[in-house]
Design an enzyme around this catalytic site. Sequence first.
Site, PDB file in Angstrom:
ATOM      1  N   HIS A  92       0.925   4.995   1.469  1.00  0.00           N
ATOM      2  CA  HIS A  92       0.248   5.974   2.363  1.00  0.00           C
ATOM      3  C   HIS A  92       0.367   7.257   1.693  1.00  0.00           C
ATOM      4  O   HIS A  92       1.661   7.642   1.146  1.00  0.00           O
ATOM      5  CB  HIS A  92       1.151   5.955   3.491  1.00  0.00           C
ATOM      6  CG  HIS A  92       1.111   4.817   4.370  1.00  0.00           C
ATOM      7  ND1 HIS A  92       0.493   4.640   5.705  1.00  0.00           N
ATOM      8  CD2 HIS A  92       2.100   3.705   4.296  1.00  0.00           C
ATOM      9  CE1 HIS A  92       0.963   3.606   6.139  1.00  0.00           C
ATOM     10  NE2 HIS A  92       1.780   2.955   5.309  1.00  0.00           N
ATOM     11  N   HIS A 121       0.843  -1.070   0.004  1.00  0.00           N
ATOM     12  CA  HIS A 121      -0.144  -0.035   0.005  1.00  0.00           C
ATOM     13  C   HIS A 121       0.760   1.301  -0.099  1.00  0.00           C
ATOM     14  O   HIS A 121       2.032   1.332   0.541  1.00  0.00           O
ATOM     15  CB  HIS A 121      -0.912  -0.141   1.222  1.00  0.00           C
ATOM     16  CG  HIS A 121      -0.238  -0.317   2.579  1.00  0.00           C
ATOM     17  ND1 HIS A 121      -0.102  -1.677   2.904  1.00  0.00           N
ATOM     18  CD2 HIS A 121       0.118   0.525   3.563  1.00  0.00           C
ATOM     19  CE1 HIS A 121       0.717  -1.596   4.220  1.00  0.00           C
ATOM     20  NE2 HIS A 121       0.571  -0.319   4.537  1.00  0.00           N
TER      21      HIS A 121
HETATM   22  P1  5GP Z   1       2.068  -0.252   7.365  1.00  0.00           P
HETATM   23  O1  5GP Z   1       2.361  -0.246   8.831  1.00  0.00           O
HETATM   24  O2  5GP Z   1       2.045  -1.775   6.912  1.00  0.00           O
HETATM   25  O3  5GP Z   1       2.792   0.459   6.305  1.00  0.00           O
HETATM   26  O4  5GP Z   1       0.616   0.599   7.276  1.00  0.00           O
HETATM   27  C1  5GP Z   1      -0.713  -0.350   7.767  1.00  0.00           C
HETATM   28  C2  5GP Z   1      -1.624   0.761   7.680  1.00  0.00           C
HETATM   29  O5  5GP Z   1      -2.863   0.411   8.028  1.00  0.00           O
HETATM   30  C3  5GP Z   1      -1.286   1.425   9.290  1.00  0.00           C
HETATM   31  O6  5GP Z   1      -1.092   2.745   9.094  1.00  0.00           O
HETATM   32  C4  5GP Z   1      -2.626   1.230  10.110  1.00  0.00           C
HETATM   33  O7  5GP Z   1      -3.149   2.272  10.893  1.00  0.00           O
HETATM   34  C5  5GP Z   1      -3.807   0.874   8.818  1.00  0.00           C
HETATM   35  N1  5GP Z   1      -4.680  -0.076   9.216  1.00  0.00           N
HETATM   36  C6  5GP Z   1      -4.481  -1.135   9.868  1.00  0.00           C
HETATM   37  N2  5GP Z   1      -5.669  -1.744  10.198  1.00  0.00           N
HETATM   38  C7  5GP Z   1      -6.658  -1.307   9.574  1.00  0.00           C
HETATM   39  C8  5GP Z   1      -8.118  -0.990   9.380  1.00  0.00           C
HETATM   40  O8  5GP Z   1      -8.858  -2.181   9.761  1.00  0.00           O
HETATM   41  N3  5GP Z   1      -8.769  -0.149   8.669  1.00  0.00           N
HETATM   42  C9  5GP Z   1      -8.136   1.017   7.949  1.00  0.00           C
HETATM   43  N4  5GP Z   1      -8.511   1.857   7.189  1.00  0.00           N
HETATM   44  N5  5GP Z   1      -6.525   1.017   8.378  1.00  0.00           N
HETATM   45  C10 5GP Z   1      -6.061  -0.079   8.995  1.00  0.00           C
END
Ligand code: 5GP
Length: 114
Positions: free
Chosen positions: A102, A100
Amino acid sequence: MGDTLFGKIIRREIPADIVYEDDDVLAFRDINPQAPVHVLFIPKRAIATLDDAQPSDAALLGTLLLAAAAYARNEGLAKDGYRTVINCNDHGGQTVFHLHVHLLAGRQMHWPPG
Ligand code: 5GP
């Protein structure tokens, strides 16, 4: 490929605040926003991490970035600016293993990110 909660969001099995969708991309607000605007852009065809991306994924990766840029432009965020981030694996801080982008905006960002 293992399913993740983002797969459940794509299939509408769990709710999300979806702000953009096309054939290849879904975008929704992060549940734990780190800026006034914090949107996640995901490919509907899951790739676990950037390290798993293949040359055949080049167009999809470009589509993701362009979707984020178009959203920022349409929302009037581009002039002040914004940040895009792809976290990869443990040291990158990745917690959801469905690649993903951000999009963070609405405040001054700092460098290095820490
Ligand atoms: P990563 O840490 O993998 O780069 O980002 C994952 C993101 O997913 C985090 O910023 C976290 O807040 C978001 N996230 C985790 N669970 C959920 C969810 O159930 N719904 C949404 N909308 N975001 C989520």
